[in-house]
Motif scaffolding. Sequence first.
Motif, short mmCIF file in Angstrom:
data_model
loop_
_atom_site.label_atom_id
_atom_site.label_comp_id
_atom_site.label_asym_id
_atom_site.label_seq_id
_atom_site.Cartn_x
_atom_site.Cartn_y
_atom_site.Cartn_z
N ARG A 224 46.76 -39.76 -37.44
CA ARG A 224 46.08 -40.29 -36.27
C ARG A 224 44.67 -40.73 -36.59
O ARG A 224 44.24 -41.82 -36.23
CB ARG A 224 46.05 -39.23 -35.17
CG ARG A 224 47.42 -38.79 -34.69
CD ARG A 224 47.31 -37.65 -33.69
NE ARG A 224 48.63 -37.14 -33.32
CZ ARG A 224 48.82 -36.08 -32.57
NH1 ARG A 224 47.78 -35.42 -32.09
NH2 ARG A 224 50.04 -35.68 -32.27
N GLN A 225 43.92 -39.86 -37.26
CA GLN A 225 42.53 -40.17 -37.56
C GLN A 225 42.45 -41.33 -38.55
O GLN A 225 41.59 -42.21 -38.42
CB GLN A 225 41.81 -38.94 -38.12
CG GLN A 225 40.31 -39.10 -38.24
CD GLN A 225 39.63 -39.39 -36.89
OE1 GLN A 225 40.07 -38.89 -35.86
NE2 GLN A 225 38.58 -40.20 -36.90
N ASP A 226 43.35 -41.35 -39.54
CA ASP A 226 43.36 -42.45 -40.51
C ASP A 226 43.60 -43.78 -39.81
O ASP A 226 42.95 -44.79 -40.11
CB ASP A 226 44.45 -42.22 -41.57
CG ASP A 226 44.13 -41.04 -42.47
OD1 ASP A 226 42.95 -40.65 -42.52
OD2 ASP A 226 45.05 -40.52 -43.12
N TYR A 227 44.54 -43.79 -38.88
CA TYR A 227 44.88 -45.01 -38.15
C TYR A 227 43.67 -45.47 -37.32
O TYR A 227 43.30 -46.65 -37.32
CB TYR A 227 46.07 -44.71 -37.23
CG TYR A 227 46.79 -45.92 -36.71
CD1 TYR A 227 47.97 -46.37 -37.30
CD2 TYR A 227 46.33 -46.61 -35.59
CE1 TYR A 227 48.66 -47.47 -36.81
CE2 TYR A 227 47.01 -47.71 -35.09
CZ TYR A 227 48.17 -48.12 -35.70
OH TYR A 227 48.84 -49.21 -35.21
N GLU A 244 48.46 -47.80 -46.50
CA GLU A 244 49.75 -47.16 -46.24
C GLU A 244 49.50 -45.87 -45.47
O GLU A 244 48.60 -45.10 -45.82
CB GLU A 244 50.49 -46.84 -47.55
CG GLU A 244 50.92 -48.09 -48.31
CD GLU A 244 51.62 -47.75 -49.62
OE1 GLU A 244 51.77 -46.55 -49.93
OE2 GLU A 244 52.01 -48.69 -50.34
N LEU A 245 50.28 -45.66 -44.39
CA LEU A 245 50.08 -44.50 -43.54
C LEU A 245 51.42 -43.85 -43.21
O LEU A 245 52.42 -44.54 -43.04
CB LEU A 245 49.39 -44.90 -42.23
CG LEU A 245 47.95 -45.41 -42.33
CD1 LEU A 245 47.48 -45.91 -40.97
CD2 LEU A 245 47.03 -44.31 -42.82
N MET A 259 50.64 -50.99 -43.73
CA MET A 259 49.93 -51.45 -42.54
C MET A 259 48.91 -52.54 -42.87
O MET A 259 48.19 -52.45 -43.86
CB MET A 259 49.21 -50.29 -41.87
CG MET A 259 50.10 -49.19 -41.34
SD MET A 259 51.20 -49.72 -40.00
CE MET A 259 50.04 -50.48 -38.87
N ARG A 260 48.87 -53.55 -42.00
CA ARG A 260 47.81 -54.56 -42.03
C ARG A 260 47.12 -54.55 -40.67
O ARG A 260 47.78 -54.64 -39.63
CB ARG A 260 48.37 -55.96 -42.30
CG ARG A 260 48.90 -56.16 -43.70
CD ARG A 260 49.43 -57.57 -43.86
NE ARG A 260 48.38 -58.57 -43.63
CZ ARG A 260 48.58 -59.71 -42.99
NH1 ARG A 260 49.76 -59.99 -42.48
NH2 ARG A 260 47.59 -60.57 -42.83
N PHE A 261 45.82 -54.43 -40.68
CA PHE A 261 45.02 -54.46 -39.45
C PHE A 261 44.22 -55.78 -39.46
O PHE A 261 43.34 -55.96 -40.30
CB PHE A 261 44.09 -53.26 -39.38
CG PHE A 261 44.82 -51.95 -39.26
CD1 PHE A 261 45.12 -51.40 -38.02
CD2 PHE A 261 45.23 -51.26 -40.40
CE1 PHE A 261 45.78 -50.20 -37.92
CE2 PHE A 261 45.91 -50.06 -40.31
CZ PHE A 261 46.19 -49.52 -39.06
N VAL A 262 44.57 -56.68 -38.54
CA VAL A 262 44.04 -58.04 -38.57
C VAL A 262 43.13 -58.26 -37.37
O VAL A 262 43.54 -58.06 -36.22
CB VAL A 262 45.19 -59.07 -38.53
CG1 VAL A 262 44.64 -60.49 -38.61
CG2 VAL A 262 46.17 -58.81 -39.67
N PRO A 263 41.88 -58.68 -37.58
CA PRO A 263 40.97 -58.92 -36.45
C PRO A 263 41.32 -60.21 -35.71
O PRO A 263 41.72 -61.21 -36.33
CB PRO A 263 39.60 -59.04 -37.13
CG PRO A 263 39.91 -59.56 -38.50
CD PRO A 263 41.23 -58.95 -38.88
N GLU A 264 41.17 -60.19 -34.39
CA GLU A 264 41.30 -61.39 -33.56
C GLU A 264 39.97 -61.58 -32.84
O GLU A 264 39.50 -60.67 -32.15
CB GLU A 264 42.44 -61.24 -32.56
CG GLU A 264 43.80 -61.09 -33.24
CD GLU A 264 44.93 -60.94 -32.23
OE1 GLU A 264 45.86 -61.75 -32.27
OE2 GLU A 264 44.87 -60.02 -31.40
#
Length: 546
Positions: A224-227, A244-245, A259-264
């Motif tokens: 949770r905290q990592d995410y 990776e999580l 996981m890829r976290f992409v800004p919009e």
Amino acid sequence: MDRVNRAIQGTSDLVQMMNDALDVVLSIFDCDRAFLLYPCDPEAAFWSVPVERCRPEYPGVLELGIDVTTSNDVAQTFRFLLDADGPVSFGPGAKHPLPADAAERFGFRSLLSTVIRPKSGSPWQFGIHQCSRARVWTADEERLLQEIGRRLSDGLTSLLSYRDLKASEQLFRALVENSPDYIARYDRKFRRIYVNPAILKLFGGVPDDALAKTPTDWSPVNARQDYLEQLKRVIDTGAECVTELPFRTAKGEMHWAHMRFVPEFGPEGAVATVLAIGRDIHEIKENELRFRMLAEDFPDFVARFDCEGRHIYVNAAVEQAYGLPACTIIGKTPYELPGVRTQEQNDAFMALIRRAFAEGVISESETNWTLPTGEWMVEIHHMPEKDAEGNVISVLSIAHDVTERKHDELRNMVADGNRLQFEIEHIPPSRGDRTMMRQVFVNLLSNAIKYSRTKEKPIIKVGNSSTRDETIYFVKDNGVGFDMQRADKMFAVFQRLHSATEFEGVGIGLAFVKRIVTRHGGRVWAEGKVNEGATFYFALPRPGLN
């Protein structure tokens, strides 16, 4: 202009707004048709009229619902409009003639028109037709049309932007809602504002349960905290993050996601939302674990290479051959390492890698096995043969050692490792190489677990039987089994009895077993029945016998 402004401001429906505005134009000018044509481009093959208001007796292009071919006359009309600074009159008493073919087809006798230029896309033509009679347009009418055109340009910009946004949103939903990947969108307060069906299926949730929550309700706890930290980093920096999580499914199974976290970004340039895209890599992780379990203690050289010939995995035998730790070997080609191979051998090996990745070639020989997989290639290379007779070894202690020392790795192959049960009988000793024999049990046990893990209670048995000349050892499972008609393929390199979508792996574990047992002067075979489990046997000469 006041009437036009009130029409434009009178509704939030952008299409209705444009229709209302053209209704006012029709009334103010007492004309027969008001229209917006697209594109005002002499090079375009076709044009259409997306917005149009007409008197009932003079229907236009929109009512016909067609795209019209751009004729030479119409193309010339577009050129006149594009070259002008304002409205242009066409027809009797005007500077320019009517586009004859269009005038005849749609029944207009006078045209007053101007170009309007929204902030996106090609120019449009805004015009009015007089169909009942020829008409000479006044200077005041031209000025009024120009001012209305400017106002309509603003409205058209809003309409086109809205349509682009809707189209983009529809495309986004069409893509993500049919994607097997897990896709979620978060606002700046880390609340989920969208989740796709793949996430709902994975976590067993419904939309109302999934939305407006932060990652703190995800499990396992340590993820949770990592995410959350990844989301914070993207919002703070505006930079994409990849990691990776771990996560736990609705069935309680532990999986890993790439996981890829992409800004919009919003209109002001700040991060408005973050798109989180996850791909389940549970099978890849399992395959990696199993491969390492099979290869790490194997006495032959085992290495993975990428398409450029760089090492991406080596076992202990390769480390010993180069006299270097794995961390030094990884990332380097054979050319960059001490001379285990000659220059000529390196050239031949690199040619093999290029051919393998280009053609998907699998080669098998007495000295070398290779397997291209699209992303990497495995090489298993013989060490010089040695006498495997060795000393008398306790096979029983080896079996216990593998199940105890490899305990966590073996149990992690099952979603709930506590369901896994080992039963080891008292089995007699044999003569041979302890390291090699240990690898036999690692491979057979991991193979048995893989094919029985779908059972509610996987049971793995280790036992033996003996003849006058041989001691026969077996590993038995209660898993999916196999068709005995295909048993002859069981121990061949890179052969699989189940598809990769059913059970991961590359088909080398049992081939390792056969090689080791054969080197010890023994033999291997298997028995099984579909959905009733399988038993893998290996027989070794009894100690003291030739």
